[in-house]
Every structure is written in C-alpha cells, then in structure tokens.
Motif scaffolding. Structure first.
Motif, short mmCIF file in Angstrom:
data_model
loop_
_atom_site.label_atom_id
_atom_site.label_comp_id
_atom_site.label_asym_id
_atom_site.label_seq_id
_atom_site.Cartn_x
_atom_site.Cartn_y
_atom_site.Cartn_z
N PRO A 66 26.13 23.25 5.11
CA PRO A 66 27.13 24.33 4.93
C PRO A 66 27.83 24.69 6.25
CG PRO A 66 24.94 25.27 5.02
CD PRO A 66 24.76 23.77 5.12
N LEU A 67 28.65 23.77 6.73
CA LEU A 67 29.35 24.00 7.99
C LEU A 67 30.55 24.91 7.79
CD1 LEU A 67 29.32 20.33 9.35
CD2 LEU A 67 27.81 22.20 10.01
N PRO A 68 30.97 25.62 8.83
CA PRO A 68 32.15 26.48 8.70
C PRO A 68 33.42 25.66 8.56
CG PRO A 68 31.44 26.35 10.98
CD PRO A 68 30.38 25.66 10.17
N LEU A 69 34.46 26.28 8.00
CA LEU A 69 35.75 25.59 7.92
C LEU A 69 36.26 25.28 9.31
CD1 LEU A 69 37.52 27.65 5.10
CD2 LEU A 69 36.69 25.30 4.94
N PRO A 70 36.95 24.14 9.49
CA PRO A 70 37.27 23.13 8.47
C PRO A 70 36.24 22.02 8.36
CG PRO A 70 38.45 22.61 10.47
CD PRO A 70 37.65 23.86 10.77
N TRP A 71 35.17 22.08 9.17
CA TRP A 71 34.28 20.93 9.33
C TRP A 71 33.56 20.53 8.06
CZ3 TRP A 71 36.31 19.28 13.41
CH2 TRP A 71 36.71 20.16 14.43
N GLY A 72 33.09 21.51 7.27
CA GLY A 72 32.34 21.19 6.07
C GLY A 72 33.16 20.36 5.09
N ASP A 73 34.35 20.85 4.73
CA ASP A 73 35.19 20.14 3.77
C ASP A 73 35.73 18.84 4.35
OD1 ASP A 73 34.95 21.85 1.59
OD2 ASP A 73 36.51 23.19 2.34
N ILE B 85 28.54 17.75 -4.26
CA ILE B 85 27.73 18.97 -4.42
C ILE B 85 26.67 19.09 -3.32
CG2 ILE B 85 26.09 20.14 -5.92
CD1 ILE B 85 27.59 18.81 -8.30
N LEU B 86 25.92 18.01 -3.09
CA LEU B 86 24.78 18.08 -2.19
C LEU B 86 25.16 18.23 -0.73
CD1 LEU B 86 22.43 15.42 -3.84
CD2 LEU B 86 22.31 17.91 -4.01
N VAL B 87 26.22 17.55 -0.31
CA VAL B 87 26.62 17.67 1.10
C VAL B 87 26.99 19.10 1.43
CG1 VAL B 87 28.35 16.97 2.80
CG2 VAL B 87 27.33 15.26 1.32
N LYS B 88 27.66 19.76 0.49
CA LYS B 88 28.03 21.17 0.70
C LYS B 88 26.78 22.05 0.79
CE LYS B 88 31.07 24.78 -1.09
NZ LYS B 88 32.06 25.14 -2.14
N ALA B 89 25.78 21.74 -0.04
CA ALA B 89 24.55 22.55 -0.05
C ALA B 89 23.68 22.29 1.18
CB ALA B 89 23.76 22.26 -1.32
#
Length: 287
Positions: A251-258, A244-248
């Motif tokens: 918030p990097l653009p795809l594909p880097w965030g995931d 949860i926290l890393v995404k918050a």
C-alpha cells in the motif's frame, strides 16, 4: 446560456429507460475492464504483433489525454443548473478533452488502421460515437470535450502509428521508449491525477514486457480452442490477483502504488502470462 448548455439540455430531454441503459453500457464499454478483456484476448489468442501496436498506441494516447486534461484544466457540466449528471464515479479530473472518448477513439482507430475490414471499421465507428455520445447524454462532458477527444486521438494514432512503423522497419525498437517516457515524466508533474498514473504505469510495463517477449520468448498465439480459452481464463484470474493483492501487500502512497501495480499488469499481459503459458503447455514458442 451558451450553445453547449443548450445542446446538453436538449439531448437530456429524450431521457428514456432504454436509452439510459444503452448509454450507461456504452460508457462502461469505454472503461478499463473492457480494454483489459479485449487486450488479453488479442495478445494471448489472436494476433500478437497487431496487439502490440494497438496496445501501445492506445495506452500512450490515453496518457496523452491525462496530460491535456491537466494543461487545459476545464470544468465539467456537473452541477450546472438544468443538467442531470450520472455515473459521477467515472467523471474524475478535468473535463477537456473527454478521456472516455479519446481512449475509445485511440483504441478503435488504431485497430481500424491494422485491420482494414468493413466490419471492424463499422464496429469501430459505432463504438467511438456511442462512447462519445454517452458522455454527453450522461451529463459529464461538454460537446467540445467529445469533439476534441476524437480529434486528439486521430492526431496521436496517426503520429504514433507512423513512428512505430519507422522503428520496426529500421529494427530500432528501443526508440519506442520515446513514446512512453514523456508520460512517465508527466506522472511526477501531476502525481495526484490517478488516471494518468495508472495508464503511464501500464504503458511502461506493457512496453517492457513486449520487448522481453520479442527478445527471449517469441511465443505463438496459435493453438486449439481449449488452449486459447485456458490462457484467457487463467491469465485473467492471475491478472485480477495482481490487481488486488499488490495493492493489499504494497500500500504505497500515490503515485507509486498505482504506478507499480499497473506496471506489473502491463508486464503480465505482454510477457508474464506468455511465459507461464509456455511452462504449462498452453502456449508454444516459435522457432
């Protein structure tokens, strides 16, 4: 009307609330949350070496499915006249081969190879068939998708298991990156396919953590039941916090965030959590 459409329509004629509940549950049992729960218990509380092999085969086998989906780019039965489709939020991307089925078959076949007990084999076969049939009953896959998912999983499990065994016998664990790197490259080819990005990131983190643990930590999963339950609960709480926290925070653009988020989750499962457990007395090192 082809045989696949006829098959789905015939299957859906037996709709019943009990069957709806069962197949919705079976489909859920082939999804991310369930595999995380099983992986956490196997890695932290049951058998580390078995978990490494099963986890690596499962993650790369699921990534293989993402590549296959994009190569074949076949459409789903969703929207076909006379077919009712449910759980559409789980029906992302292309249809062939079925990701739920290939993932379930990859996991359970890998586990069945390592744990050759009748009960495990019976459960594994039941889960593979239940997940595959659920995707047909829910109207989100064609029969050939499910059949191919099982077939590709069987091929990958046998090949990957043989390769991992070869690396272990020769103590060349660095060669295991040959299983993961092609799918990391595939992320750059198909950056918009989220499922591939997620599982490729998890595979990279899982393998990196696995090699860190084997070289510098070498933990033991033995312990009392309170210790094991403590590991399981605390480890999952922190895992969910990472998710949860890393995404918050990032918030990097795809594909880097995931890719980064699930890479951290994979690393937490194999190295981060064991390191924390040793520091607070929930786990000990071998030797």
């Amino acid at each position: 009307m082809d045989w696949q459409t006829n098959f789905l329509k015939t299957l859906q004629q037996i709709h019943h609330p009990v069957l709806d509940a069962f197949f919705n549950f079976a489909s859920w049992a082939g999804e991310e949350t369930v595999y995380i729960l099983i992986a956490a218990w196997l890695l932290w509380c049951y058998n580390k070496r078995l978990s490494y092999r099963v986890g690596l085969i499962f993650l790369t086998g699921t990534a293989f499915n993402g590549v296959l989906k994009n190569l074949f780019a076949m459409s789903r039965p969703i929207g076909v006249d006379g077919i009712e489709s449910q759980r559409l939020d789980t029906a992302t991307g292309h249809s062939f081969p079925s990701g739920h089925t290939q993932g379930a078959a990859s996991f359970w076949l890998a586990l069945m190879l390592q744990v050759r007990r009748p009960g495990v084999w019976a459960l594994g076969l039941f889960m593979i068939l239940s997940v595959g049939l659920s995707r047909l009953y829910l109207g989100v896959h064609w029969p050939v998708d499910v059949i191919a998912g099982i077939g590709f999983a069987l091929i990958w499990v046998l090949a990957a298991n043989a390769f991992i065994g070869w690396c272990e016998r020769r103590k060349q664990l660095g060669w295991l990156w040959l299983l993961v790197t092609p799918f990391l490259i595939a992320v750059f080819i198909y950056p918009d396919y989220k499922d591939l990005v997620i599982v490729a990131g998890a595979a990279v983190g899982f393998l990196a953590g696995m090699q860190v643990e084997q070289r510098w930590l070498n933990v033991s999963v033995t312990g009392t039941w309170p210790q094991k339950i403590g590991r399981f609960v605390l480890g999952l709480v922190i895992l969910m916090a990472i998710r949860i926290l890393v995404k918050a925070v990032m918030p990097l653009p795809l594909p880097w965030g995931d890719l980064i988020r699930y890479g951290l989750i994979g690393f937490w499962l194999t190295a981060g959590a064991p390191w924390v457990f040793t520091k607070i007395g929930l786990m000990t090192r071998q030797g």
